[in-house]
Design a protein around this motif. Structure first.
Motif, mmCIF file in Angstrom:
data_model
loop_
_atom_site.group_PDB
_atom_site.id
_atom_site.type_symbol
_atom_site.label_atom_id
_atom_site.label_comp_id
_atom_site.label_asym_id
_atom_site.label_seq_id
_atom_site.Cartn_x
_atom_site.Cartn_y
_atom_site.Cartn_z
ATOM 1 N N SER A 1 0.815 -1.213 0.000
ATOM 2 C CA SER A 1 0.000 0.000 0.000
ATOM 3 C C SER A 1 0.847 1.260 0.000
ATOM 4 O O SER A 1 1.741 1.424 0.845
ATOM 5 N N THR B 1 -9.578 -4.319 -2.995
ATOM 6 C CA THR B 1 -8.741 -3.468 -3.819
ATOM 7 C C THR B 1 -9.569 -2.413 -4.559
ATOM 8 O O THR B 1 -10.794 -2.514 -4.648
ATOM 9 N N GLY B 2 -8.865 -1.398 -5.065
ATOM 10 C CA GLY B 2 -9.517 -0.366 -5.849
ATOM 11 C C GLY B 2 -9.791 0.916 -5.091
ATOM 12 O O GLY B 2 -10.535 1.775 -5.590
ATOM 13 N N ASP B 3 -9.212 1.076 -3.894
ATOM 14 C CA ASP B 3 -9.402 2.319 -3.142
ATOM 15 C C ASP B 3 -8.047 2.974 -2.910
ATOM 16 O O ASP B 3 -7.042 2.589 -3.506
ATOM 17 N N ASP B 4 -8.008 3.979 -2.028
ATOM 18 C CA ASP B 4 -6.755 4.680 -1.768
ATOM 19 C C ASP B 4 -5.780 3.855 -0.951
ATOM 20 O O ASP B 4 -4.571 4.122 -0.971
ATOM 21 N N PRO C 1 -4.896 0.406 -4.085
ATOM 22 C CA PRO C 1 -5.350 0.802 -5.426
ATOM 23 C C PRO C 1 -5.349 -0.348 -6.419
ATOM 24 O O PRO C 1 -6.162 -0.365 -7.345
ATOM 25 N N VAL C 2 -4.430 -1.294 -6.239
ATOM 26 C CA VAL C 2 -4.304 -2.422 -7.158
ATOM 27 C C VAL C 2 -4.231 -3.699 -6.330
ATOM 28 O O VAL C 2 -4.053 -3.654 -5.106
ATOM 29 N N GLY D 1 0.733 -4.565 -6.175
ATOM 30 C CA GLY D 1 1.278 -3.537 -5.297
ATOM 31 C C GLY D 1 2.648 -3.898 -4.754
ATOM 32 O O GLY D 1 3.508 -3.022 -4.574
#
Length: 473
Positions: free
Chosen positions: A205, A280-283, A286-287, A292
């Motif tokens: 992250s 996944t897919g948020d701040d 993200p991936v 990541g």
């Protein structure tokens, strides 16, 4: 000079005065809140930093736990539930200062408990850090939100609240651990099972950059997802408890009601081991975590591994969860790498090493192979008392039998302590390729500690199985 056996001690931290206990060479500060209680309007919200304590905080007992309902009636790790609202708390076990009081700050180990992101307790006696304190390490155990409150994907609710809790806890450590004798520039984040998966998620992250300098994942996995399966589960859960699967709907049910419903629904559906977890897919993520790991944390050395049998142990007489498969079937499955153990846990080790192939910092693998005579194999969680060097902890005899090997605990604990102190492990780095090197602990018929290759390579294991080298659970 006689050592004082049990006295009150007060630390003046940036968070405020904290009162704990010194017992012999170890100081304990338990249940220190690092965030506001996640209740009322804060229940499904990002964690809010705790203000400075206006009065000395009594840190002489474990704080409330997120767990209200255990995942199973009987768990290998003793996991006490402690009532109360202040569940976002942590405990610090530190070496007691001794004359002449001029030592350098100690490295710090921050421990994240497991429990499938649904349960677990930082108050477990298996996570007591007294052996780390003995060996010059400040040990911090962290509580975080679980289940629906920590990981359910709901509209108008921040995702990955449990991970956000852990990020705030790590920030608290950075700001306050110096007051307890710890070095905020030498923090190792570590965890087991879901805790180990959380470590890998944090390592991947961008939000965790700079919060820790080393990472350890015991029996962790790459358990993140895009949230679709979790949303389906949450829909069914709402039907079960009679509310819409929304912030308001679930907010009208107590944590106890939701945790009980999650356990019942999971059992009823025969759901995956982790129906709720990092998304996944948020701040925060993200991936996907594997992607990541290829982008972040390349300056962070990583130690990771798994037990030999995890959830595929044999039919030992005292095993409460014996395998339905025969010894021959388990032997063949282990050689082929097709067990749940291999697909969920062991396969993650070379995948992480491969994702980090371009990292400047190294990746080292281990495999814990000592078979518990009670559980019929090197089962999930049995390595924890060895890495913590706590073979006398409550529940160990029930899980490990009456005579677990002390020399194995000394060896595994020493390797972990050395890593936390910043020493490079004494075996070769892994790259994620076939025949990667690994440290092997406690395999029957071998040395207590052996440096080997191919531990995570099913092709190599097929050859070993044909020669009778690989034993089953």
């Amino acid at each position: 000079m006689n050592d004082v056996t049990d006295i009150a001690v007060t630390v003046e931290a940036p968070a405020g005065p904290v009162v704990g206990r010194r017992t012999g060479p170890v100081q304990r500060f338990l249940g220190i809140p690092y965030a506001q209680p996640p209740t009322g309007v804060r229940r499904f919200a990002a964690p809010v930093r705790r203000g400075r304590f206006p009065e000395p905080f009594d840190a002489t007992r474990h704080g409330p736990t997120s767990q209200r309902v255990p995942l199973f009636p009987t768990t290998t790790v003793p996991e006490p539930s402690v009532p109360g609202d202040d569940i976002l708390n942590l405990s610090v076990l530190a070496p007691a200062p001794v004359p002449p009081y001029d030592h350098a700050p100690f490295p710090v180990l921050v421990w994240i408990h497991g429990g499938g992101f649904l349960a677990g307790s930082p108050a477990s006696p298996w996570y007591d850090g007294r052996s780390f304190a003995r060996d010059g390490v400040v040990c911090v155990t962290v509580g975080y939100r679980l289940g629906v409150d920590g990981f359910a994907p709901l509209d108008d609710v921040p995702t990955n609240l449990g991970l956000r809790d852990l990020l705030l806890a790590l920030d608290w450590v950075r700001e306050n651990i110096g007051a307890f004798g710890g070095d905020p520039g030498r923090v190792t984040v570590a965890g087991q099972s879901a805790g180990g998966a959380a470590v890998l998620a944090l390592l991947s992250s961008p939000a965790a950059s700079g919060l820790f300098q080393r990472a350890v994942s015991l029996s962790g996995g790459l358990f993140d997802g895009d949230g679709d399966a979790a949303r389906d589960f949450v829909e069914r859960l709402g039907e079960r408890v009679g509310v819409p699967p929304t912030r308001a709907g679930f907010g009208s049910r107590t944590v106890e009601q939701l945790q009980a419903a999650v356990v019942a629904l999971r059992d009823e559906l025969g759901a995956d081991i982790l129906p709720l977890g990092p998304i996944t897919g948020d701040d925060i993520l993200p991936v996907p975590v594997a992607d990541g790991l290829a982008r972040h944390g390349h300056d962070v050395p990583v130690l990771l591994g798994a037990t030999g049998d995890e959830f595929d142990c044999g039919a030992a007489p005292e095993n409460p969860h014996p395998s339905p498969y025969t010894l021959a079937e388990l032997t063949a499955a282990r050689a082929a790498g097709t067990r749940v153990t291999d697909t969920l846990f062991r396969a993650a080790c070379p995948r992480v090493a491969a994702a980090r192939r371009g990292a400047d910092a190294g990746t080292w693998l281990y495999s814990f192979e000592w078979p518990s005579p009670v559980l019929g194999g090197a089962a999930h969680c049995v390595d924890i008392p060895f890495f913590f060097d706590l073979l006398d902890a409550p529940g160990c005899a029930e899980a490990l039998g009456p005579y677990p090997p002390v020399e194995l605990a000394s060896a595994t604990h020493a390797d972990l302590v050395g890593f936390v102190h910043g020493r490079e492990p004494g075996w070769a780095r892994a790259t994620g390729g076939p025949g990667d090197p690994a440290r092997e602990y406690g395999r029957p018929g071998a040395a207590i500690v052996a440096d080997t290759t191919g531990v995570f390579d099913p092709v190599v294991q097929v050859v070993q199985a044909a020669s009778g080298v690989v034993g089953a659970c």
